[in-house]
Motif scaffolding. Structure first.
Motif, short mmCIF file in Angstrom:
data_model
loop_
_atom_site.label_atom_id
_atom_site.label_comp_id
_atom_site.label_asym_id
_atom_site.label_seq_id
_atom_site.Cartn_x
_atom_site.Cartn_y
_atom_site.Cartn_z
N PRO A 191 -23.81 86.30 -10.29
CA PRO A 191 -23.47 86.35 -8.85
C PRO A 191 -24.54 85.81 -7.89
O PRO A 191 -24.20 85.01 -7.01
N PRO A 192 -25.83 86.16 -8.04
CA PRO A 192 -26.82 85.59 -7.11
C PRO A 192 -26.91 84.07 -7.19
O PRO A 192 -26.98 83.39 -6.16
N ASN A 193 -26.90 83.53 -8.40
CA ASN A 193 -27.00 82.07 -8.55
C ASN A 193 -25.75 81.36 -8.04
O ASN A 193 -25.84 80.26 -7.48
N ILE A 194 -24.60 81.98 -8.22
CA ILE A 194 -23.36 81.39 -7.71
C ILE A 194 -23.41 81.31 -6.18
O ILE A 194 -23.02 80.30 -5.58
N LEU A 213 -23.26 78.00 -3.91
CA LEU A 213 -22.30 77.86 -2.80
C LEU A 213 -23.01 77.43 -1.52
O LEU A 213 -22.46 76.67 -0.72
N ARG A 214 -24.24 77.92 -1.34
CA ARG A 214 -25.02 77.52 -0.16
C ARG A 214 -25.31 76.02 -0.20
O ARG A 214 -25.22 75.34 0.82
N ILE A 215 -25.62 75.50 -1.37
CA ILE A 215 -25.85 74.06 -1.51
C ILE A 215 -24.55 73.30 -1.31
O ILE A 215 -24.51 72.24 -0.67
N ALA A 217 -29.72 90.09 -6.58
CA ALA A 217 -30.66 89.87 -7.69
C ALA A 217 -31.52 91.11 -7.91
O ALA A 217 -31.77 91.51 -9.05
N ARG A 218 -31.96 91.74 -6.80
CA ARG A 218 -32.76 92.96 -6.93
C ARG A 218 -31.91 94.14 -7.39
O ARG A 218 -32.33 94.92 -8.24
N ARG A 219 -30.73 94.27 -6.81
CA ARG A 219 -29.86 95.40 -7.13
C ARG A 219 -29.36 95.35 -8.57
O ARG A 219 -29.30 96.37 -9.26
N MET A 220 -29.01 94.15 -9.04
CA MET A 220 -28.47 94.00 -10.39
C MET A 220 -29.56 93.71 -11.42
O MET A 220 -29.28 93.56 -12.61
N GLU A 221 -30.80 93.62 -10.93
CA GLU A 221 -31.96 93.31 -11.79
C GLU A 221 -31.73 92.03 -12.59
O GLU A 221 -31.89 91.99 -13.80
N ILE A 222 -31.32 91.01 -11.85
CA ILE A 222 -31.06 89.70 -12.46
C ILE A 222 -32.17 88.74 -12.05
O ILE A 222 -32.38 88.50 -10.87
N VAL A 223 -32.88 88.23 -13.05
CA VAL A 223 -33.94 87.26 -12.78
C VAL A 223 -33.74 86.08 -13.74
O VAL A 223 -33.67 86.26 -14.95
N THR A 224 -33.63 84.88 -13.18
CA THR A 224 -33.58 83.68 -14.01
C THR A 224 -34.53 82.64 -13.45
O THR A 224 -34.79 82.61 -12.24
N VAL A 225 -35.05 81.82 -14.33
CA VAL A 225 -35.92 80.72 -13.90
C VAL A 225 -35.13 79.78 -12.99
O VAL A 225 -35.63 79.30 -11.97
N PHE A 226 -33.87 79.55 -13.35
CA PHE A 226 -32.99 78.69 -12.56
C PHE A 226 -32.85 79.22 -11.14
O PHE A 226 -32.93 78.47 -10.17
N GLY A 227 -32.64 80.53 -11.01
CA GLY A 227 -32.49 81.15 -9.70
C GLY A 227 -33.75 81.07 -8.88
O GLY A 227 -33.71 80.79 -7.68
N LYS A 228 -34.90 81.30 -9.53
CA LYS A 228 -36.18 81.23 -8.82
C LYS A 228 -36.44 79.83 -8.29
O LYS A 228 -37.04 79.66 -7.23
N PHE A 229 -36.00 78.83 -9.04
CA PHE A 229 -36.19 77.44 -8.62
C PHE A 229 -35.19 77.06 -7.53
O PHE A 229 -35.55 76.45 -6.53
N LEU A 230 -33.91 77.43 -7.74
CA LEU A 230 -32.85 76.92 -6.88
C LEU A 230 -32.81 77.60 -5.50
O LEU A 230 -32.51 76.94 -4.50
N ASP A 260 -32.45 76.90 0.45
CA ASP A 260 -32.83 77.25 1.82
C ASP A 260 -33.35 76.04 2.58
O ASP A 260 -32.96 75.78 3.72
N LYS A 261 -34.24 75.31 1.93
CA LYS A 261 -34.86 74.15 2.58
C LYS A 261 -33.84 73.04 2.83
O LYS A 261 -33.86 72.39 3.88
N LEU A 262 -32.95 72.82 1.86
CA LEU A 262 -31.96 71.74 1.98
C LEU A 262 -31.04 71.96 3.17
O LEU A 262 -30.75 71.04 3.93
#
Length: 197
Positions: free
Chosen positions: A12-15, A19-21, A60-73, A78-80
């Motif tokens: 869910p966080p990465n999706i 969607l923001r992109i 991400a914090r609530r579901m304790e989901i951490v991915t390298v992809f998410g940290k990068f994207l 935000d910047k884009l």
């Protein structure tokens, strides 16, 4: 806690981040028109995208989901969207080019420094200055997208009840620009101090 290898990329966080992109082409298309209605809908898209920025971090914090992809994207997304909004309103003279240059230049430089630090196994945490900078940027861009005078009291036409959203946007953009320089200098100082060790 869920580890990075156990968590699928399509969570869910990465999706939400993706969607923001995905909202960027829609935002850019709307901003190709100088019409008032286009600016209003562009502001709505930008506001929804900004909400997903908060929501994906919360999930991400609530579901304790951490991915390298998410940290990068996530920071890239935000910047884009900030860059897209500022660049697209430049031709309409709604924002000074030098302010856009400072904001975009800072983001490119800090992203590069983060990449260098990461390659050395160093993590330099974002400061509160950076978070405040982002908040003021979002509010400023919303004002600049809305741009026109709005009557905020049941549509009653009176000068005292009108708000010029361009002026509101510029007020917050000045603050955002100052915070951009301040937070960029702060990050550069911390980067140099850590690298020197």
């Amino acid at each position: 806690m869920t580890t990075q290898t156990q968590t699928p990329i399509l969570n869910p966080p990465n999706i939400l981040t993706m969607l923001r992109i995905a909202a960027i082409p829609l935002l850019a298309t709307l901003l190709m028109s100088p019409e008032r209605s286009a600016g209003f809908w562009a502001a709505a898209v930008f506001a929804l995208a900004s909400i997903t920025d908060w929501l994906d971090g919360y999930l991400a914090r609530r579901m304790e989901i951490v991915t390298v992809f998410g940290k990068f994207l996530d920071p890239i997304a935000d910047k884009l969207i900030v860059m897209a909004a500022l660049i697209m309103i430049l031709p309409f003279g709604r924002v000074p080019a030098w302010m856009v240059l400072i904001i975009l230049g800072r983001e490119i430089i800090i992203t590069g420094l983060r990449g260098i630090a990461s390659s050395e196994g160093i993590v330099i945490q974002a400061s509160d200055l950076g978070k405040f900078k982002t908040i003021f940027q979002i509010v400023a861009i919303l004002g600049l997208l809305l741009h026109y005078d709005y009557n905020w009291f049941f549509g009653i036409q009176h000068p005292l009840l009108q708000v010029n959203m361009h002026n509101v946007g510029m007020f917050y953009l000045w603050i955002a620009t100052l915070l951009t320089v301040w937070s960029g200098g702060d990050y550069l100082f911390r980067f140099m101090r850590v690298i020197a060790r």
